[in-house]
Enzyme design. Structure first.
Site, PDB file in Angstrom:
ATOM      1  CB  CYS A 117      -0.961  -0.025   1.186  1.00  0.00           C
ATOM      2  SG  CYS A 117      -1.980  -1.503   1.184  1.00  0.00           S
ATOM      3  CG  HIS A 260      -3.238   3.093   1.694  1.00  0.00           C
ATOM      4  ND1 HIS A 260      -3.815   2.603   0.547  1.00  0.00           N
ATOM      5  CD2 HIS A 260      -3.272   2.089   2.608  1.00  0.00           C
ATOM      6  CE1 HIS A 260      -4.169   1.358   0.759  1.00  0.00           C
ATOM      7  NE2 HIS A 260      -3.858   1.013   1.994  1.00  0.00           N
ATOM      8  CG  ASN A 290      -6.431  -1.305   1.555  1.00  0.00           C
ATOM      9  OD1 ASN A 290      -5.814  -1.009   0.533  1.00  0.00           O
ATOM     10  ND2 ASN A 290      -5.840  -1.578   2.700  1.00  0.00           N
TER      11      ASN A 290
HETATM   12  N1  COA Z   1     -17.580  -8.809  10.874  1.00  0.00           N
HETATM   13  C1  COA Z   1     -18.032  -9.011  12.115  1.00  0.00           C
HETATM   14  N2  COA Z   1     -17.230  -9.225  13.164  1.00  0.00           N
HETATM   15  C2  COA Z   1     -15.909  -9.234  12.937  1.00  0.00           C
HETATM   16  C3  COA Z   1     -15.363  -9.018  11.647  1.00  0.00           C
HETATM   17  C4  COA Z   1     -16.253  -8.813  10.590  1.00  0.00           C
HETATM   18  N3  COA Z   1     -15.851  -8.603   9.330  1.00  0.00           N
HETATM   19  N4  COA Z   1     -14.026  -9.083  11.720  1.00  0.00           N
HETATM   20  C5  COA Z   1     -13.717  -9.304  13.006  1.00  0.00           C
HETATM   21  N5  COA Z   1     -14.858  -9.401  13.739  1.00  0.00           N
HETATM   22  C6  COA Z   1     -15.014  -9.635  15.171  1.00  0.00           C
HETATM   23  C7  COA Z   1     -13.810 -10.345  15.755  1.00  0.00           C
HETATM   24  O1  COA Z   1     -13.947 -11.741  15.598  1.00  0.00           O
HETATM   25  C8  COA Z   1     -13.923  -9.931  17.203  1.00  0.00           C
HETATM   26  O2  COA Z   1     -14.899 -10.687  17.838  1.00  0.00           O
HETATM   27  P1  COA Z   1     -14.643 -11.246  19.326  1.00  0.00           P
HETATM   28  O3  COA Z   1     -14.485 -10.038  20.179  1.00  0.00           O
HETATM   29  O4  COA Z   1     -15.882 -12.042  19.578  1.00  0.00           O
HETATM   30  O5  COA Z   1     -13.391 -12.054  19.225  1.00  0.00           O
HETATM   31  C9  COA Z   1     -14.448  -8.486  17.119  1.00  0.00           C
HETATM   32  O6  COA Z   1     -15.049  -8.368  15.823  1.00  0.00           O
HETATM   33  C10 COA Z   1     -13.381  -7.457  17.253  1.00  0.00           C
HETATM   34  O7  COA Z   1     -12.317  -7.824  16.412  1.00  0.00           O
HETATM   35  P2  COA Z   1     -11.021  -6.990  16.331  1.00  0.00           P
HETATM   36  O8  COA Z   1     -10.057  -7.608  15.382  1.00  0.00           O
HETATM   37  O9  COA Z   1     -10.542  -6.694  17.729  1.00  0.00           O
HETATM   38  O10 COA Z   1     -11.604  -5.654  15.689  1.00  0.00           O
HETATM   39  P3  COA Z   1     -10.979  -4.218  15.655  1.00  0.00           P
HETATM   40  O11 COA Z   1     -11.762  -3.308  16.467  1.00  0.00           O
HETATM   41  O12 COA Z   1      -9.489  -4.228  15.816  1.00  0.00           O
HETATM   42  O13 COA Z   1     -11.263  -3.848  14.133  1.00  0.00           O
HETATM   43  C11 COA Z   1     -10.136  -3.756  12.013  1.00  0.00           C
HETATM   44  C12 COA Z   1     -10.716  -4.652  13.099  1.00  0.00           C
HETATM   45  C13 COA Z   1      -9.500  -4.640  10.952  1.00  0.00           C
HETATM   46  C14 COA Z   1     -11.247  -2.951  11.371  1.00  0.00           C
HETATM   47  C15 COA Z   1      -9.087  -2.799  12.664  1.00  0.00           C
HETATM   48  O14 COA Z   1      -8.172  -3.540  13.445  1.00  0.00           O
HETATM   49  C16 COA Z   1      -8.325  -2.022  11.625  1.00  0.00           C
HETATM   50  O15 COA Z   1      -8.852  -1.146  11.003  1.00  0.00           O
HETATM   51  N6  COA Z   1      -7.018  -2.308  11.431  1.00  0.00           N
HETATM   52  C17 COA Z   1      -6.269  -1.736  10.360  1.00  0.00           C
HETATM   53  C18 COA Z   1      -6.437  -2.615   9.154  1.00  0.00           C
HETATM   54  C19 COA Z   1      -5.937  -2.017   7.880  1.00  0.00           C
HETATM   55  O16 COA Z   1      -6.290  -0.916   7.535  1.00  0.00           O
HETATM   56  N7  COA Z   1      -5.098  -2.772   7.166  1.00  0.00           N
HETATM   57  C20 COA Z   1      -4.560  -2.395   5.913  1.00  0.00           C
HETATM   58  C21 COA Z   1      -3.476  -1.381   6.076  1.00  0.00           C
HETATM   59  S1  COA Z   1      -2.696  -1.072   4.585  1.00  0.00           S
END
Ligand code: COA
Length: 335
Positions: A117, A260, A290
Site C-alpha cells: 500500500c 492511502h 482498500n
Molecule cells: N464482521 C463481524 N465481526 C468481525 C469481523 C467482521 N468482518 N471481523 C472481526 N470481527 C469480530 C472479531 O472476531 C472480534 O470478535 P470477538 O471479540 O468475539 O473475538 C471483534 O469483531 C473485534 O475484532 P477486532 O479484530 O478486535 O476488531 P478491531 O476493532 O481491531 O477492528 C479492524 C478490526 C480490521 C477494522 C481494525 O483492526 C483495523 O482497522 N485495522 C487496520 C487494518 C488495515 O487498515 N489494514 C490495511 C493497512 S494497509
C-alpha cells in the site's frame, strides 16, 4: 532525504479504472458472518470492486494509463519509463513489461515496484529521481492491485477490507519553477513484516525436492489488524510532519490530505493528530475499500474529475502498509 534537482517534475494527467463487479457489505454479509453495520462503523467501507473473469490487472492498468495519456495528448511511444506499483502481479517476474506491450509504449523501460500500500508513493518518488536527474522526460506511474485474488474469502477479519483497481499518473520533466513534486519522506520497519503479509509456504521436505509439486505456494493475506492500526496512526503523522518541516511548510498551508485509503478511522485519526480539518481529507474508500497501490491514484483522479483541486493547492500524500513501509510525498498542483 534531500536530492540534487536539475529539473522539475510536472504532473500532466491522471487516470483510473475499476472492475465492473461491485460487492456491497450486504452481499458479503449473506456469505460470511459479518454485517454492513460492523464493516461500515469499523472501516467506512460500503462496497468494493472485484476483478472477475476477463478483468485482469493489466487490463485495468492499461485503461488507467490510456486515460492519462489521452488527457495529456501524449502518445504511448513518447513514454520513456513505466513504473508499475503492484503486489499482485500476474507474473512473479513482474507485470510492467506486459503493460508496456499492451499500451504500445515500445520505447519505454518498464519495471515493477513491490511495496504493497506504499507502492504508489514509492513509485512516484522513484520516477521523480529519474526525471530530476535528467535521465527521462515522460514517465508513467501506475498503481494497480487485485488483492481479491490473495484473500481468504472465509476470513471475515480481512476479506471485508480489500478491493481491486488501478490508477495512473503521467509525469514530465519541466523547469524547476513549475515543479509539482516538492519533497518526500520514506521509511521501512522490516521487523514487523508479519503484521501484514502474504507468506510463501516453501517445500520443507528434502525427499520431494525434485518432484514437480515441490515448489511451494503463497498463502492468503494475514493481518494483525490492531497492530497495523496502531502503526498507521503513529507513523504516518510523524512522516508528514518530517516532510513538511524539511520543506519549511506548515500544517496550515496544506490544502488536501490524501492518505492511502485503508480505513476511515485511520484517516480521521491521522487528520486529528495533525490538526487537519476533515474537509481537507480526500476519500473514496466507501466505494472501493482498500485497493492497495491503486488507492491513492484512484482517489486523486476522482478528486481532479470532481473539480475539487485548484491551481496552487498543496497536497500531502501518504502511503502505508505491508513491509512495514510508509512514506509521504508533497505535491503542489500547478497545471
Ligand atoms: N464482521 C463481524 N465481526 C468481525 C469481523 C467482521 N468482518 N471481523 C472481526 N470481527 C469480530 C472479531 O472476531 C472480534 O470478535 P470477538 O471479540 O468475539 O473475538 C471483534 O469483531 C473485534 O475484532 P477486532 O479484530 O478486535 O476488531 P478491531 O476493532 O481491531 O477492528 C479492524 C478490526 C480490521 C477494522 C481494525 O483492526 C483495523 O482497522 N485495522 C487496520 C487494518 C488495515 O487498515 N489494514 C490495511 C493497512 S494497509
Amino acid at each position: 532525504m534531500k536530492s540534487s534537482i536539475t529539473q522539475g517534475v510536472r504532473i500532466l494527467a491522471t487516470g483510473s479504472a475499476v472492475p465492473d463487479w461491485c460487492i456491497s457489505n450486504k452481499i458479503l454479509s449473506d456469505l460470511i458472518d459479518t454485517s454492513d453495520e460492523w464493516i461500515f462503523t469499523r472501516t467506512g467501507i460500503k462496497e468494493r470492486r472485484i476483478a472477475l473473469g476477463d478483468t485482469s490487472l493489466i487490463q485495468m492498468a492499461s485503461l488507467a494509463a490510456m486515460q492519462a495519456l489521452r488527457q495529456a495528448s501524449i502518445s504511448p511511444v513518447e513514454i520513456d519509463l513505466i513504473i508499475l506499483a503492484t503486489s499482485s502481479p500476474n507474473d512473479l517476474f513482474g507485470s510492467a513489461s506486459q503493460l508496456q506491450a499492451e499500451i504500445g509504449a515500445n520505447k519505454a523501460v518498464a519495471f515493477d515496484i513491490t511495496a504493497a500500500c506504499s507502492g504508489f508513493v514509492i513509485a512516484i518518488v522513484t520516477a521523480t529521481q529519474f526525471i530530476q536527474n535528467g535521465s527521462y522526460r515522460n514517465v508513467l506511474v501506475v498503481g494497480a492491485d487485485v488483492l481479491s485474488k490473495w484473500i481468504d474469502w472465509s476470513d471475515r477479519r480481512t476479506c471485508v477490507l480489500f478491493g481491486d483497481g488501478a490508477g495512473a499518473i503521467l509525469l514530465q520533466a519541466c523547469s524547476s519553477i513549475q515543479n509539482n513534486i516538492l519533497g518526500f519522506q520514506l521509511d521501512t520497519n522490516g521487523e514487523k513484516f508479519d503484521h501484514l503479509n502474504i507468506h510463501y509456504n516453501g517445500n520443507k521436505d528434502k525427499a520431494d525436492f525434485l518432484s514437480a509439486k515441490s515448489n511451494g505456494n503463497y498463502g492468503y493475506i494475514t493481518m494483525n489488524g490492531k497492530e497495523v492500526y496502531k502503526f498507521a496512526v503513529s507513523k504516518v503523522p510523524d512522516s508528514i510532519m518530517k516532510c513538511l518541516a524539511s520543506l519549511n511548510l506548515s500544517i496550515e498551508e496544506v490544502n488536501w490530505l490524501l492518505l492511502h485509503q485503508a480505513n476511515k478511522r485511520i484517516l480521521h485519526a491521522v487528520a486529528d493528530r495533525l490538526n487537519i480539518p476533515k474537509y481537507k481529507l480526500i476519500s473514496n474508500l466507501a466505494k472501493y475499500g482498500n485497493t492497495s497501490a491503486a488507492s491513492i491514484p484512484l482517489a486523486l483522479d476522482e478528486a481532479i474529475n470532481e473539480g475539487k483541486i485548484k491551481q496552487g493547492d498543496l497536497f500531502v500524500v501518504s502511503g502505508f502498509g505491508a513491509g512495514l513501509t510508509w512514506g509521504t510525498v508533497i505535491l503542489k498542483w500547478i497545471c
